[in-house]
Design an enzyme around this catalytic site. Structure first.
Site, PDB file in Angstrom:
ATOM      1  CB  VAL A  16      35.360 -76.214   2.945  1.00  0.00           C
ATOM      2  CG1 VAL A  16      33.960 -76.809   2.907  1.00  0.00           C
ATOM      3  CG2 VAL A  16      36.097 -76.638   4.207  1.00  0.00           C
ATOM      4  CE  LYS A  17      30.944 -80.390   1.990  1.00  0.00           C
ATOM      5  NZ  LYS A  17      30.657 -81.180   3.187  1.00  0.00           N
ATOM      6  CG  ASP A  18      38.806 -78.511  -3.247  1.00  0.00           C
ATOM      7  OD1 ASP A  18      37.746 -78.934  -3.730  1.00  0.00           O
ATOM      8  OD2 ASP A  18      39.428 -77.549  -3.719  1.00  0.00           O
TER       9      ASP A  18
END
Length: 987
Positions: A569-571
């Site tokens: 999700v950090k993308d």
């Protein structure tokens, strides 16, 4: 494959298999230019399929076809021979569809592949990689025997099944033609032959002038002659021609070698941010060569199919040392006096026994005696054939999954270890530095001499073993190390040293009034300008087995953030912070340096963006974070700094404070500061939340999200509360973290937890606890157990943070009624945990999983006793590094205990770690002893009466197990136990 013909994404998927296909087509920007090509090049990113490769397509359709035809029914077991990726695809499909599965595969394939297949619930049978295809030991023969033995077994038979090429004819080719209808060349691997046959047949119908190039590695016989040769690239090539391969549709064959394939894979990752595998590198270098030979200029359009991802190669080409060991990459430059000395200057262990390949295992153990743990195996002419170790024999003899006991009267050539590293002393100029780098990933290096029939070195006969090199042999050189250069700069940074951390709540951002970067929720497949444009729009998958097994009445949906191109999700936030900083002029292309403290996934997202946009990137992360994360970051071109896991957020040694110090010292350094940057929650306010609301038509009753930097839960929570004010927002926070409310929930004696990426010991500025209606505290065991169940029961290849979120969702959703909808966000993938919770032994060592039983061994359940333990010497943690190293050199065991004031064990000093720290410039001899301590190791407490079975399982993943005894508040060191000690103790 769902809706593939319309090339649109569904709002909701009934299972993960429906997300297969419709993979993005990404324009390549830097690589064509760097190779002097003017043609347009596009990558078909098959590695973003949910199982990680193009083989998901055929696995799903073959299993589906078997179901529809009635061949597969309740109780059916699929037995599939494969080089690996089809095995993962079939295991994934059978796991979701509820069938049994056995995968038969050559033993050259990566441990990562085998672990993934096993965790999906499939049985793994490995066969000798170099067994001739007509022999009884070839993987095809073994699979055929298994099929004859089991009346309920069937095979997809990918090498003969016309569903294989038909899948690519109907789907893969159509997807390409829909976006590049006038394609001039398509390049893809040979492999089973299905991809190239199916794609080529369809493309030739619509674009008859399109040139079809297939890739067959050097050593493969599909498009080659002569005997098969071992090559390292997996998933393409073979020693026979598959029936489904139609050679008539192929215009050109390229045969790259391992060196070119793996280096191109690393180049694709570093320059384009495409986290692809070795077969993808082979395809790309072949595309470049074919385009040059055909003089493709401006206006020509080339599509390269990238079939595999890096997950399966984390300990192979993604690892620098592995590349260096195979001479695919030069070792880094060092200024040490010893680094470039010829390896012949080292004192070798020449007492290692040499055994004829027909010697028995009993004779091998006798030859090794108490002095050696390694034996070199040779043929009648004295040429090197392989390696045997006490550890490999112990592991094989005690493996609970082995069908029967090992017969120690069998010849050693049936029990040689699969993975070892050798250096050819008289080929090139091998150095001590190279040996040291290999010792970073291996306990020893074999030194051999190449022997030729005549003096002109044209007729190679074999290798003659000279001895082995270990850490101890290199240590005498390392002590001549020079002082490490330190960074000197007076440049300051716009980031305040204390910015990003707090232990009190602050006013949260007004997200609604902030400038927004909103992309339309366009589900139509299109050509992407780069891989960053693929971030987001992740699938929402309805869960079935897990909610039912847990007795939940509501509908449960998983937001599969692990399918983002960087794996988490950090993308989303990394890309959003980049866009914002560039628009504001904070980031200046070609000048700025990114420095970021992170637990890993944000670092990977930032390194991905930095790779695509051409920035230098420095990531500072705690030591507990997985090696897989570090290898991925390095492959993306990032520089890595590790900090102590136990350091508090405001300690000068914490990753946060180290990053802020570097940002002040390094010219033009910028911290994007995920802990305080409003773009963190904004990315989820504008993107993630909108996707959830779109998929469920603004009808969601509960959303469950793990809390780390907390931008996800804050951003999603705010947007959903605006549109669904009655929706319950649930935050999941691990024990040992302080993010939850009320504060009483955070009371815990947990100091360190294994789950990565969630929880903190401070309150980030991106956290708005007012938007969270309920908090659930998670622990390691439940989180990791649920993560493994998500993989096995739902086919979701997610990570430990995902398990924590799912555990929290199960607890919170018990309050929901039938018809209500709960969304759980799964933030991370298994890629970063291949040597952690994916491993049964890792789970057993931490008591997260019951110890596997081995009823064949009478000693398995017996308790470890002190007389089996090898005593080790202790030194005080006040000792100087020089004294500690001198003591270590004189010590007969490979390590020293380092103890605190009450005698408790605070760490280990090992020769191997000292060598690693010094040779990789991570410390110098003038540094405090604490910098050299090993604090992550496997241990058992005699007070708990550990079984020999548990010790044996730990020795599968560690060269030694530390033995301690708890007395009052002290944990006193007793010694260590190795495979040699265990073998001696049980005979």
């Amino acid at each position: 494959m769902s809706n593939s013909r319309s090339f649109t994404r569904n709002r909701i998927y009934n299972n993960i298999l429906e997300t297969i296909g419709d993979t993005p087509l990404v324009r390549l920007n830097r690589i064509p230019k760097d190779y002097g090509l003017e043609c347009e090049m596009f990558a078909k990113c098959e590695f973003v399929n949910p199982g990680g490769s193009i083989k998901d397509r055929i696995s799903y359709t073959m299993v589906l076809e078997a179901q529809k035809s009635g061949i597969a029914k309740s109780g059916t077991r699929f037995i599939e021979p494969t080089s690996g990726n089809t095995g993962i695809g079939v295991a994934l499909a059978t796991a979701v569809c509820g069938f049994g599965c056995t995968i038969v595969t050559p033993d050259k394939n990566s441990d990562e592949k085998m672990s993934t297949i096993s965790l999906l619930g499939a049985e793994v049978v490995q066969t000798p990689a170099m067994a001739p295809w007509e022999s009884s030991e070839h993987f095809l023969s073994v699979a055929k025997r298994r099929l004859l033995e089991d009346p309920n077994a069937i095979s997809c038979d990918q090498y003969k099944n016309d569903v294989n090429p038909r899948t690519h004819y109907e789907y893969t080719a159509e997807e390409i033609l829909a976006l590049v209808p006038d394609v001039d060349m398509i390049v893809m691997g040979s492999g089973t032959g299905g991809t190239v046959t199916g794609v080529a047949q369809k493309v030739k119908e619509k674009c008859p002038k399109c040139i079809i190039v297939t890739v067959d590695p050097q050593g493969s016989l599909i498009f080659g002659e002569g005997p098969a040769d071992l090559y390292f690239v997996e998933g393409i090539g073979g020693d026979f021609v598959p029936d489904v391969l139609d050679k008539s549709v192929i215009d050109k064959v390229e045969k790259p070698n391992d060196y070119d394939a793996f280096n191109m894979s690393r180049e694709i990752i570093k320059k384009e941010g495409l986290l692809c595998g070795g077969s993808s590198g082979a395809a790309m270098i072949s595309a470049i060569r074919a385009a040059k030979k055909l003089n493709f200029g401006a206006g020509k359009r080339v599509v390269v199919i990238l079939p595999d991802g890096i997950r399966n190669y984390m300990t192979k080409f993604v690892c620098d040392q592995w590349m260096e060991a195979h001479l695919f990459k030069e070792p880094p430059e060092r200024e040490f006096l010893w680094w470039n000395r010829c390896i012949s200057n080292l004192t070798l262990n020449r007492t290692v026994p040499r055994l004829l390949e027909n010697s028995t295992c009993i004779e091998a153990l006798a030859a090794m005696g108490s002095e050696n743990n390694v034996a070199l195996v040779v043929n009648d002419e004295g040429f090197f054939k392989g390696v045997l170790t006490k550890d490999s024999l112990r592991s094989e003899a005690t493996n609970p999954k082995k069908a029967g006991r090992i017969d120690f009267n069998e010849p050693v050539n049936r029990h040689l270890i699969k993975t070892y590293y050798k250096i050819v002393e008289n080929r090139g100029n091998p150095t001590v530095g190279l040996a040291s780098r290999i010792l970073d990933i291996a306990p020893f290096v074999i030194i051999v001499e190449a022997y030729y029939e005549n003096s002109n070195k044209k007729q190679f006969k074999g290798y003659i073993p000279k001895g082995i090199v270990t850490t101890e042999h290199v240590m005498e050189y390392i002590l001549e190390i020079q002082a490490i250069k330190t960074i000197n700069s007076n440049m300051s940074n716009h980031v305040d040293a204390k910015n990003g951390t707090s232990n009190s709540a602050r006013k949260f951002f007004t997200l609604k009034d902030m400038p927004h970067i909103v992309r339309a929720l366009d589900r139509n497949q299109k050509v992407h300008s780069d891989i960053l444009n693929v971030i987001g729009n992740t699938p929402l998958v309805k869960l079935s087995k897990l909610p039912k097994d847990e007795g939940l009445k509501c509908e449960m949906y998983a937001k599969c953030e692990f399918l983002n191109p960087g794996g988490s999700v950090k993308d989303r936030i990394a890309y959003r912070m980049f866009l914002d900083a560039e628009q504001k002029g904070i980031l200046k292309p070609g000048k700025s340096v990114i420095v970021e403290p992170t637990s890993g996934n944000t670092g990977i997202g930032l390194a991905l963006a930095a790779a695509v946009r051409g920035y230098r990137c420095i990531i500072v992360l705690p030591e507990k974070m997985s090696d897989e994360k570090v290898n991925t970051l390095v492959a993306l071109g990032a520089e890595i700094i590790r900090t102590p896991t136990e350091a508090a957020w405001d300690s000068p040694e914490s990753n946060i404070m180290v990053a802020h110090r570097l940002a002040k010292e390094i010219p033009h350094a910028i911290i994007l500061d995920q802990y305080n940057n409003p773009c963190n929650p904004l990315a989820h306010y504008d993107g993630t939340a909108e996707e959830i609301l779109w998929a469920l038509d603004d009808a969601v009753d509960m959303v469950v999200i793990g809390a780390g930097t907390s931008g996800t839960i804050s951003g999603v929570g705010h947007k959903i509360k605006e549109r669904c004010p009655d929706c319950v927002i649930v935050g999941v926070d691990p024990y040992g973290s302080i993010l939850a409310e009320p504060e009483v929930l955070n009371e815990s004696d947990v100091q360190v937890y294994e789950v990565e990426g969630i929880g903190y010991d401070f309150l980030p500025g991106t956290l708005d606890r007012t938007v969270v209606d309920k908090w659930v505290k998670s622990d390691d065991q439940n989180s990791l157990e649920i993560a493994r169940r998500l993989i096995k029961d739902e086919g979701l290849l997610c990570g430990g943070s995902s398990g924590a979120a799912m555990w929290g969702a199960i607890q919170a959703a018990k309050s929901l009624k039938e018809g209500q909808k709960c969304v759980v966000l799964l933030p991370d993938s298994i890629r970063n945990y291949m040597t952690k919770f994916i491993s049964d032994q890792w789970m057993e060592a931490r008591n997260f999983k019951p110890l596997i039983k081995n009823d064949k061994l009478l000693w398995w359940d017996k308790h470890l006793t002190q007389d089996m333990v090898r005593p080790t010497k202790s030194i005080s943690h006040y000792s100087t590094t020089a004294y500690a190293i001198a003591t270590l050199k004189e010590n007969p065991t490979p390590l020293l205990n380092v103890t605190g004031d009450n005698g408790s064990l605070v760490g280990l000093l090992t020769a191997d770690n000292v060598r690693k720290k010094l040779s990789n410039m991570l410390a110098k001899t003038s540094d405090p002893l604490d910098k050299f301590l090993v604090k992550k190791y496997y241990k058992v407490d005699l007070s708990n009466k550990p079984s020999l079975g548990l010790v044996s399982r730990m020795l599968d993943i560690s060269p030694y197990v530390v033995v301690v005894r708890s007395v009052s508040s002290a944990v006193l060191p007793v010694g260590i136990i190795t495979s040699e000690d265990l073998l001696s103790g049980i005979h």
